[in-house]
Scaffold this motif. Structure first.
Motif, PDB file in Angstrom:
ATOM      1  N   ARG B 193      44.764  25.711  37.251  1.00  0.00           N
ATOM      2  CA  ARG B 193      44.001  25.912  36.027  1.00  0.00           C
ATOM      3  C   ARG B 193      42.685  26.609  36.342  1.00  0.00           C
ATOM      4  N   ALA B 195      42.100  28.599  38.753  1.00  0.00           N
ATOM      5  CA  ALA B 195      42.379  30.008  39.019  1.00  0.00           C
ATOM      6  C   ALA B 195      42.560  30.774  37.711  1.00  0.00           C
ATOM      7  N   ARG B 196      43.309  30.165  36.785  1.00  0.00           N
ATOM      8  CA  ARG B 196      43.542  30.841  35.501  1.00  0.00           C
ATOM      9  C   ARG B 196      42.221  31.082  34.779  1.00  0.00           C
ATOM     10  N   SER B 197      41.346  30.070  34.770  1.00  0.00           N
ATOM     11  CA  SER B 197      40.092  30.236  34.041  1.00  0.00           C
ATOM     12  C   SER B 197      39.192  31.245  34.740  1.00  0.00           C
ATOM     13  N   ASN B 198      39.460  31.486  36.031  1.00  0.00           N
ATOM     14  CA  ASN B 198      38.673  32.486  36.748  1.00  0.00           C
ATOM     15  C   ASN B 198      39.298  33.869  36.673  1.00  0.00           C
ATOM     16  N   GLY B 199      40.267  34.018  35.807  1.00  0.00           N
ATOM     17  CA  GLY B 199      40.782  35.355  35.546  1.00  0.00           C
ATOM     18  C   GLY B 199      42.099  35.699  36.217  1.00  0.00           C
ATOM     19  N   ALA B 200      42.780  34.703  36.834  1.00  0.00           N
ATOM     20  CA  ALA B 200      44.048  35.005  37.490  1.00  0.00           C
ATOM     21  C   ALA B 200      45.199  34.815  36.503  1.00  0.00           C
TER      22      ALA B 200
END
Lengths: 363, 587
Positions: B193, B195-200
């Motif tokens: 999660r 990583a996703r919130s950091n743009g991945a």
């Protein structure tokens, strides 16, 4: 409203969030029930509530990790309800930080920039700048597990800030830390908010945190927002019984309203601002620090007559347990400022409060 | 082949009794088990080394002969080729299952776990038999292909490289999946999660976070499977063609058929050294004892974060994937669970088909069945040879399980509670018998037992099986003792119980379920074994697997299907008992 965001080049501020009638169910349980909230650019707003109140689910819908069953999430008037999380450009700081264990501090902070394919030289410059900002410049090559909880927390903040998102979402970021450190970092986050001027949505179950840091606090209970107010307003004028008892200590006195006048259980008239056009049962809320116990007034018609039944020394204050002749149990808190004599257990007293310090709640 | 991997626990509490001080009374419990292992495991292996060096006429001639003779070089090459192919195939097929096992919903996970664990506990022989039945010239697969008209005449799938690779891959799949699953399930899902919130994108988050963090498990699975393949005997021997001679088959031929002990020993040493070298490489990425389910506190997450394998190029790959995110079709979603379920069905199918065929009314394997009957089961119970073999197996397994449980539980107590120097070496000694290629250990034991006149006796065979079963017992009991809070004993002592009374009233009742489970697995390990009996009992003892082995090699008798089904049923019962006793302990 307190808005001292740094003016950074342009006056056109971004980072406004609007939630419209968000609804989320898990099976038959409603986690978030018709939540609407408007957050101004640069505002620090807290979602405060006990566990299971829907505050984290609401935040995760803003972050994009939960899809609402109905309702919309707007970022600067753009509908992002169905946008996947990685395209939202929102900084998220997770409970327990979620630092990548296989990367150094610098690699962790560089991650969002790498994912956006920022040029290498610029990545290095920005990582260094943001690490200096959180006072971790010297620890860039450490691994997360080699750092203290407070340091890890700063890395998480740096990682969320480095790609300059207009909004930061913080999910109980201080939950795993001990009390002293929490209080310290609370101040740091607040300072940071003033420095960077970003919109911050802060989820917590800790009322002190919410009151100390926020411009506004939204209190949630059973999936609904019960009240959105500035901290002082929230404390002094709770909108309902839940908010009154969840935020701070409170004496709840069952009363009867008759033509706008407030009567106690024994039919005595109690000090409270006249309540317009309402009859029936209600609750009178008085904070312990607003409740005065006066031995000299015992037996007079002023206040509620009764006895002191308990006295506890708390360091900065003394807590008195009071039982009225009509059977009410009330708590009074007196700051230990002077050595003036205080009532003792067994003393007869009259309990009273200023009319302006009492709130009547009808529900 | 019992339940080691399933009991891997990555974050145990630190063991309070780890400081190296004077031996405590508990440490004395290590004595009987270690003497047993030294005499029946270390001494035979040293003897093997001496034999390979031509003792008493010291020479390196045996080793030179291996490298000089093209036939033997060929054997080594075949072994390597098969092992590499099987490992690669098992990795490719195992990864989606392990991934879905970690990330899937509860229903999917339960199904996948059954699909992985049930074959794992079914004997290698029964599973190999399933493939012989499936892939044979008149086998089930050919019958279906002919029926569908996809081929005009039967395809040769058995007794060639293809058959060996398919059969071996199926058998090693659980060994590949379980370590991967263990490591994957230890990965904090919140990191994805983050990583996703950091743009991945989902793919980028997988490449840059999940994959690097799961690497130790992948390496462990690959190495474990590769080692297992190098020392694999049963399946290559039953399913391979004449040109697919592997090193284990050559060892067996040299020792048993040609009585060339020195050369057989040299070949065994080559295999042993290869395995040890791979283990040494593996230990640099992952603590080997944890791979085998022996965890006593050291959190593997530290190892994970210490090793940084290929993270940099995965970062670049992830960033590249991120750019393509909008143009790529959505890969995740349902495709991984669907693929994993399909593979899991393939994993289960062979054993299920054998169970199905065992109820055939025909004396041939015809698919689908012409009619149901119990004739195969009747043939089994009415044939004195089968019945006698069964009782022989039970007798030996009881002896082996008794010895292994007694010695193994003492070792487990000693290792958990005792304080000794050289504890690491002790753990290595105790766990070695299941890491070393079974063929090598069996050959070494064979040489020893021949010298003392125990070769061909049931007791001798039980001794060999006990060595093999002790590691399983130790792993299960140690895992249980780790959960046993020492404050219980302190509480008992403070309440007036003496050391003996507190053992009798506190420790024994709490450990008993684990001992029962451990003895069941020790029994199963002995009951299913074929390799030891091939050497230690050759020509004299016919156990149930031995009779199945002969049956499969001569005529593929349908009675074997009934026996294999009963074996699976027995394994299933053992798993269920283990699970029930484990649950009872936790509630």
């Amino acid at each position: 409203m307190l808005m001292r965001a740094k003016v950074s080049g342009t006056d056109l501020k971004t980072g406004g969030i609007a939630l419209h009638n968000l609804q989320k169910r898990y099976g038959s349980a409603t986690a978030v029930d018709d939540v609407s909230l408007s957050v101004s650019p640069g505002e620090f707003i807290s979602l405060l509530g006990p566990s299971g109140s829907g505050k984290t689910t609401t935040l995760m819908m803003v972050a994009g990790f939960e899809l609402p069953d109905s309702g919309r999430v707007l970022l600067d008037d753009r509908d992002i309800t169905r946008l996947p999380p990685h395209r939202r450009e929102l900084g998220v700081i997770f409970q327990n930080y979620a630092l990548f264990p296989h990367m150094t501090v610098a690699e962790n902070v560089a991650y969002p920039l790498r994912m956006r394919r920022v040029a290498k030289a610029e990545v290095e410059a920005r990582v260094r700048r943001v690490l200096d900002q959180v006072h971790l410049g010297a620890l860039a090559s450490r691994r997360p597990h080699q750092m203290s909880g407070g340091q890890q927390q700063r890395v998480a903040i740096a990682r969320a800030l480095v790609f300059d998102p207009p909004v930061l979402l913080l999910d109980e970021p201080l939950g795993a830390l001990d009390k002293k450190l929490r209080e310290h970092l609370r101040g740091e986050i607040k300072t940071l908010h003033k420095e960077v001027g970003k919109t911050m949505i802060y989820v917590t179950h800790d009322q002190d945190e919410a009151l100390a840091m926020s411009d506004r606090v939204a209190v949630m209970h059973e999936g609904r927002i019960r009240q959105v107010s500035a901290p002082q307003e929230l404390y002094r004028r709770p909108a309902d019984l839940f908010v009154a008892s969840f935020v701070g200590e409170v004496n709840l006195i069952p009363v009867k309203l008759k033509s706008g006048v407030v009567y106690g259980g024994a039919g005595e008239k109690l000090p409270a601002a006249p309540w317009p056009d309402a009859d029936g049962d209600a609750t009178l809320c008085v904070r312990p620090e607003h409740l005065h116990l006066d031995p000299s007034a015992a037996g007079s018609s002023h206040g509620v007559p009764g006895h002191v039944v308990g006295r506890t020394f708390m360091g900065d204050a003394t807590i008195f347990e009071f039982r009225s002749d009509s059977g009410l149990r009330l708590t009074s808190k007196v700051l230990n400022i002077s050595a003036e004599s205080m009532p003792d257990v067994g003393d007869a007293c009259a309990a009273s409060w200023a009319v302006s310090d009492a709130t009547v709640l009808t529900e | 082949m019992a339940g080691t991997m399933s009991s891997i626990a990555l974050n145990g509490r630190p063991n309070p009794a780890r400081a190296s001080a004077a031996p405590t009374p508990w440490a004395w419990l290590l004595l009987p088990g270690s003497i047993f292992l030294v005499v029946l495991f270390v001494v035979p292996l040293v003897g093997l080394l001496l034999l390979s060096l031509g003792m008493p006429n010291w020479t390196l001639a045996n080793f030179i002969r291996i490298t000089d003779n093209p036939a033997y070089v060929n054997v080594l090459r075949t072994t390597l080729e098969i092992s590499v192919s099987v490992t690669a195939l098992a990795f490719v097929l195992g990864y989606p299952i392990a991934y879905a096992l970690t990330t899937g919903g509860p229903t999917l996970r339960t199904f996948l776990l059954i699909a992985v664990v049930l074959p794992y506990f079914t004997s290698v022989l029964a599973r190999t038999f399933a493939w012989v039945v499936l892939l044979g010239r008149n086998g089930v697969v050919n019958q279906i292909l002919l029926e569908l008209g996809w081929v005009s005449q039967p395809v040769t799938m058995l007794y060639n490289r293809f058959g060996v690779i398919i059969g071996m891959t199926h058998i090693v799949m659980p060994l590949m999946i379980l370590p991967m699953y263990t490591v994957m399930s230890g990965i904090d899902r919140r990191l994805l999660r983050a990583a996703r919130s950091n743009g991945a994108s989902p793919l980028a988050a997988f490449l840059t976070i999940f994959l690097p963090l799961s690497l130790p498990g992948l390496i462990a699975g690959v190495l474990l499977v590769f080692i297992y393949c190098l020392g694999f005997y049963i399946t290559p021997a039953l399913m391979g063609g004449l040109s697919d001679l592997t090193i284990t088959m050559e060892i067996s031929a040299q020792v048993v058929d040609q009585l060339n002990w020195n050369f057989g020993s040299a070949l065994s040493m080559v295999l042993l050294v290869a395995v040890l070298a791979i283990l040494w490489i593996g230990s640099r990425f992952f603590p080997i004892e944890q791979l085998l389910g022996f965890s006593d506190g050291k959190a593997a997450s530290e190892t994970i974060s210490r090793r940084q394998v290929g993270t940099q190029w995965l970062m670049r790959l992830g960033a590249a994937a991120n750019v393509l995110d909008r143009s790529l079709p959505s890969l995740g979603g349902r495709s991984i669970p669907a693929l994993a379920s399909f593979l899991a069905v393939l994993l289960l199918l062979p054993v299920l088909i054998v169970a199905y065929l065992s109820f055939s009314a025909s004396s041939y394997f015809v698919f689908p069945l012409p009619g149901y009957s119990l004739r195969n089961y009747e043939a089994y119970v009415s044939d004195t040879l089968w019945v006698r073999a069964t009782f022989t197996s039970i007798r030996i397994a009881l002896m082996a399980a008794g010895m292994a449980t007694a010695l193994g539980s003492m070792l487990a107590f000693g290792l958990s509670r005792g304080r000794i120097r050289g504890r690491g070496a002790m753990v290595a000694l105790v766990l070695s018998p299941i890491i070393m290629p079974t063929v090598v250990v069996a050959v070494a034991t064979y040489f020893l037992l021949v010298r003392v006149g125990l070769q061909g006796t049931e007791f001798g065979l039980a001794l060999g099986h006990a060595v093999h079963a002790i590691p399983y017992v130790v792993v299960i009991v140690v895992a249980n003792l780790r959960d046993l809070n020492p404050t219980y004993e302190r509480a008992a002592r403070s309440l007036g119980a003496g050391p003996l009374a507190s053992f009798r009233t506190i420790i024994a009742p709490l450990v008993m379920p684990a001992l029962i489970v451990a003895s069941f697995f020790a029994f199963l390990a002995s009951f299913d074994d074929l390799v030891y009996v091939l050497f230690l009992g050759i020509g004299k003892i016919t156990t149930l697997p031995m009779r199945m082995w002969e049956g499969i090699r001569q005529d593929i008798n349908p009675t074997i299907a009934a026996v294999a089904t009963l074996q699976m049923l027995f394994a299933g019962v053992v798993i269920i008992i283990g699970a029930l006793l484990g649950r009872q302990r936790n509630t």
